[in-house]
Design an enzyme around this catalytic site. Structure first.
Site: not given
Ligand code: NAD
Length: 331
Positions: A265, A297, A236
């Site tokens: 992000e 991601h 994360r």
């Protein structure tokens, strides 16, 4: 017939959704767009709701969903930080997630990314592009089997990463707040984060993002690493203080970083900015640096994960509709 409305549905999910709907005899309608106050009326009349939401979520949505008789939101991801769990609960909405959809996909990405730097792929590519075919010292690699790897958070994904690194012959040390005696054959557990990272040549993060792990890797933590570490964050973004990482790259503490998640992000990842300006200078620096492999991601992104996420969201929706509760409930 039970009916479910899905939002945030990407074209690559449609086959899995339509196969599931046919198999379960459930009416499933879907939209590409996220759920917002502008399109919320389209939820009226449906029994269930599944989202793959990203970024902030307007509280008014909870209230309106309750007024439509909606009982749940099945988020199609493991993370649920986009929801206010208490606010949702106050409107009798059960939030579910898909906690695990392909842990090996993320572990494989973390390991592959680390090896990309161990075996000097960026420098090799750069030299070849310049037609410089010389063998010299900067190109010499360490054998993977001689490296020590620290796995921070040895859960579903971390334990597979540990096993994969161990298969290469690496020494694997780990740090986790929960005891994991079943992994003692593969991982040498350390009592503190500092001990786990002290001797590591590769550090790979697999902890959840929460208030305890927020900026777990900051300037002070980076200073405790060995010189020239390869650093991997497929966990994360909030776990890493990005400026601390950039300073560690500049000083040589970190020689290469695989950054699949980034603390800011939400505004960018999953969107096409090829014809727009990215205004986040830190993100631009991560993208442009030779010693960083930045990605949006995407470590999970395999056919297996896509199918399991679509089906997981729909199965959780049905579970709540049929039983009033769900195993993957988070609030
Ligand atoms: P998990 O819950 O199975 O494992 C997490 C581990 O971290 C657990 O063993 C837990 O005890 C440990 N932990 C929790 N807090 C800790 C702390 N403060 N210090 C040390 N250890 C701690 O989770 P998982 O499914 O393995 O997921 C791990 C991470 O991967 C999560 O951050 C998740 O969001 C992320 N993830 C990333 C992607 C991607 O595509 N990049 C996809 C899915 C999941």
């Amino acid at each position: 017939m039970v009916s479910i409305k899905m939002f945030d549905v990407a074209p690559y999910e449609i086959d899995a959704i339509e196969n599931w709907a046919a198999e379960h005899q459930v009416k499933v309608d879907y939209e590409r767009e996220p759920l917002t106050l502008d399109n919320i009326e389209s939820v009226k009349g449906y029994d269930g709701l599944s989202l793959s939401h990203n970024g902030p979520f307007d509280h008014e949505i909870y209230r309106i969903l309750e007024s439509y008789g909606i009982k749940q939101i099945a988020q199609r991801s493991a993370g649920f930080d986009m929801y206010d769990l208490e606010a949702a609960k106050a409107h009798h909405l059960i939030i579910t997630t898909v906690p695990s959809y392909s842990p090996s996909s993320i572990a494989e990405y973390a390991v592959t990314g680390a090896l990309y730097f161990v075996r000097q792929f960026p420098l090799i590519k750069q030299r070849m592009t310049k037609h410089n075919f010389v063998w010299d010292a900067p190109l010499i690699s360490r054998p993977v089997k001689d490296l020590t790897v620290a796995i921070i958070g040895v859960g579903r994904i971390g334990s597979i990463s540990a096993q994969l690194f161990s298969n290469f012959g690496c020494k694997v040390v780990g740090y986790d707040i929960e005891p994991k005696p079943e992994l003692d054959d593969v991982v040498e557990f350390k009592a503190t984060l500092e001990e786990a990272i002290a001797e590591a040549d590769i550090v790979s993060l697999h902890v959840p993002g929460n208030k305890d792990t927020y900026h777990m890797f900051d300037e002070a933590t980076f200073k405790q690493l060995k010189e020239g570490v390869i650093f991997v964050n497929c966990a994360r973004g909030m776990v890493v203080e990005t400026q601390g990482l950039l300073d560690a790259l500049n000083s040589g503490k970190v020689s290469g970083a695989v950054i699949d998640t980034y603390e800011n992000e939400a505004q960018y990842f999953r969107r096409d900015f090829s014809n727009q300006t990215v205004e986040d200078d830190t993100l631009l620096e991560l993208i442009e640096r030779e010693d960083v492999l930045a990605s949006p991601h995407i470590a999970f992104f395999t056919h297996e994960a896509v199918k399991n996420l679509a089906e997981g969201g729909l199965n959780s929706t049905m579970e709540v509709l049929e039983t009033g509760d769900a195993q993957s409930r988070v609030n």
